[in-house]
Design a protein around this motif. Structure first.
Motif, mmCIF file in Angstrom:
data_model
loop_
_atom_site.group_PDB
_atom_site.id
_atom_site.type_symbol
_atom_site.label_atom_id
_atom_site.label_comp_id
_atom_site.label_asym_id
_atom_site.label_seq_id
_atom_site.Cartn_x
_atom_site.Cartn_y
_atom_site.Cartn_z
ATOM 1 N N UNK A 92 0.911 -1.201 -0.071
ATOM 2 C CA UNK A 92 -0.092 0.092 -0.041
ATOM 3 C C UNK A 92 0.745 1.304 0.006
ATOM 4 N N UNK A 93 2.111 1.181 0.676
ATOM 5 C CA UNK A 93 2.851 2.348 0.744
ATOM 6 C C UNK A 93 3.558 2.525 -0.529
ATOM 7 N N UNK A 94 3.833 1.414 -1.338
ATOM 8 C CA UNK A 94 4.477 1.499 -2.511
ATOM 9 C C UNK A 94 3.360 2.122 -3.631
ATOM 10 N N UNK A 95 2.335 1.653 -3.648
ATOM 11 C CA UNK A 95 1.395 2.163 -4.562
ATOM 12 C C UNK A 95 0.649 3.553 -4.435
ATOM 13 N N UNK A 96 0.557 3.707 -3.031
ATOM 14 C CA UNK A 96 -0.278 5.207 -2.621
ATOM 15 C C UNK A 96 0.695 6.087 -2.488
ATOM 16 N N UNK A 97 1.925 5.710 -1.937
ATOM 17 C CA UNK A 97 3.070 6.610 -1.372
ATOM 18 C C UNK A 97 3.874 6.831 -2.723
ATOM 19 N N UNK A 98 4.531 6.126 -3.103
ATOM 20 C CA UNK A 98 5.443 5.968 -4.423
ATOM 21 C C UNK A 98 4.913 6.338 -5.684
ATOM 22 N N UNK A 146 2.180 8.120 -11.028
ATOM 23 C CA UNK A 146 1.680 6.901 -12.247
ATOM 24 C C UNK A 146 0.781 6.200 -11.856
ATOM 25 N N UNK A 147 -0.014 5.634 -12.905
ATOM 26 C CA UNK A 147 -1.202 4.799 -12.714
ATOM 27 C C UNK A 147 -0.733 3.560 -12.401
ATOM 28 N N UNK A 148 -1.172 3.039 -11.283
ATOM 29 C CA UNK A 148 -0.887 1.999 -10.697
ATOM 30 C C UNK A 148 -0.848 0.500 -11.818
ATOM 31 N N UNK A 149 -1.946 0.507 -12.568
ATOM 32 C CA UNK A 149 -1.951 -0.207 -13.508
ATOM 33 C C UNK A 149 -0.783 -0.492 -14.573
ATOM 34 N N UNK A 150 0.080 0.605 -14.511
ATOM 35 C CA UNK A 150 1.200 0.670 -15.459
ATOM 36 C C UNK A 150 2.519 -0.168 -14.743
ATOM 37 N N UNK A 151 2.430 -0.327 -13.193
ATOM 38 C CA UNK A 151 3.431 -0.865 -12.658
ATOM 39 C C UNK A 151 2.890 -2.051 -11.625
ATOM 40 N N UNK A 152 3.285 -3.165 -11.823
ATOM 41 C CA UNK A 152 2.941 -4.034 -10.910
ATOM 42 C C UNK A 152 3.651 -4.342 -9.700
ATOM 43 N N UNK A 153 3.059 -4.448 -8.374
ATOM 44 C CA UNK A 153 3.931 -4.354 -7.231
ATOM 45 C C UNK A 153 3.465 -5.696 -6.413
ATOM 46 N N UNK A 175 6.615 -3.717 -15.203
ATOM 47 C CA UNK A 175 5.877 -2.997 -16.019
ATOM 48 C C UNK A 175 6.747 -2.031 -16.681
ATOM 49 N N UNK A 176 6.039 -0.940 -17.464
ATOM 50 C CA UNK A 176 6.747 0.054 -18.217
ATOM 51 C C UNK A 176 6.231 1.355 -17.765
ATOM 52 N N UNK A 177 7.154 2.234 -17.822
ATOM 53 C CA UNK A 177 7.119 3.654 -17.492
ATOM 54 C C UNK A 177 7.609 4.358 -18.492
ATOM 55 N N UNK A 178 7.399 5.789 -18.673
ATOM 56 C CA UNK A 178 7.761 6.704 -19.726
ATOM 57 C C UNK A 178 9.187 6.836 -19.521
#
Length: 219
Positions: free
Chosen positions: A143-149, A156-163, A174-177
């Motif tokens: 939750x800290x990674x998704x909400x905080x980072x 970032x859209x959490x859909x783009x990065x799997x945690x 995942x893939x970022x810009x």
């Protein structure tokens, strides 16, 4: 740190100090003067010197080692001032946890008095307090990674990065810009409480770090 701190005055007797350590379930207590400043620490080890030399000759030899001489001196001590280790190893409240951990390791101690910028005692940090940051569930860390980072800092859209978090170890996929975004995500994740390691498998669309290096070189 624990802000409810048990302290003793320099004149408190041996038995009272020993009883306090047992009753409070602590291994050491700071010795403070009338102004609330730490002048030393009395630990179980300091008290045990009296047991160690019970009935033995405690007069220091001429060429005796310093540690042995100090142990014998404490064996004859009757007050906190005579028993304490001084100067005390302390830490400022503003320093990182790593600094406190390094001091404990270097001096082989279990508890550190914590001081404010004016040198006044504000708490005590113990080894278990340093470990507490790792006693968090995988769900809390995720939750800290998704909400905080991802959302809070990088937008970032959490859909783009799997945690994925397993036993405190975080895997980012995942893939970022940009490549710098991936690096920042991994770095901020490593700094979160409870994270014991990070596997960075993030991909990126554009390597902006190469551009940054070229710009710095050209300047």
């Amino acid at each position: 740190m624990s802000t409810t701190v048990v302290t003793v005055s320099p004149g408190l007797g041996y038995k009272q100090v020993a009883d306090l350590l047992v009753d409070m379930g602590v291994s050491a207590v700071p010795v403070v003067d009338d102004d609330g400043r730490v002048i030393g620490v009395v630990s179980e080890a300091d008290l045990l010197h009296k047991v160690e030399f019970n009935g033995a000759d405690v007069h220091p030899a001429l060429f005796e080692r310093r540690r042995s001489r100090q142990a014998k001196e404490k064996a004859t001590g009757e007050t906190a001032a005579e028993l304490m280790t001084s100067p005390a190893v302390t830490v400022l409240a503003s320093v990182p946890l790593t600094t406190a951990a390094q001091l404990m390791e270097r001096h082989d101690i279990k508890r550190l008095p914590v001081l404010d910028d004016a040198g006044k005692l504000v708490g005590v940090v113990a080894r278990r307090d340093l470990l507490r940051r790792y006693l968090r569930t995988d769900d809390e860390i995720r939750a800290d990674v998704v909400d905080g980072v991802l959302l809070g800092v990088l937008w970032l859209d959490p859909i783009e990065v799997a945690v994925v978090v397993a036993d405190g170890h975080v895997t980012l996929t995942g893939k970022v810009d940009r490549r710098s975004t991936a690096q920042i995500a991994a770095r901020l994740t490593r700094a979160l409480d409870g994270v014991v390691g990070v596997t960075d498998e993030l991909e990126w669309a554009f390597d902006d770090t190469t551009l940054q290096r070229r710009y710095t070189f050209d300047v």
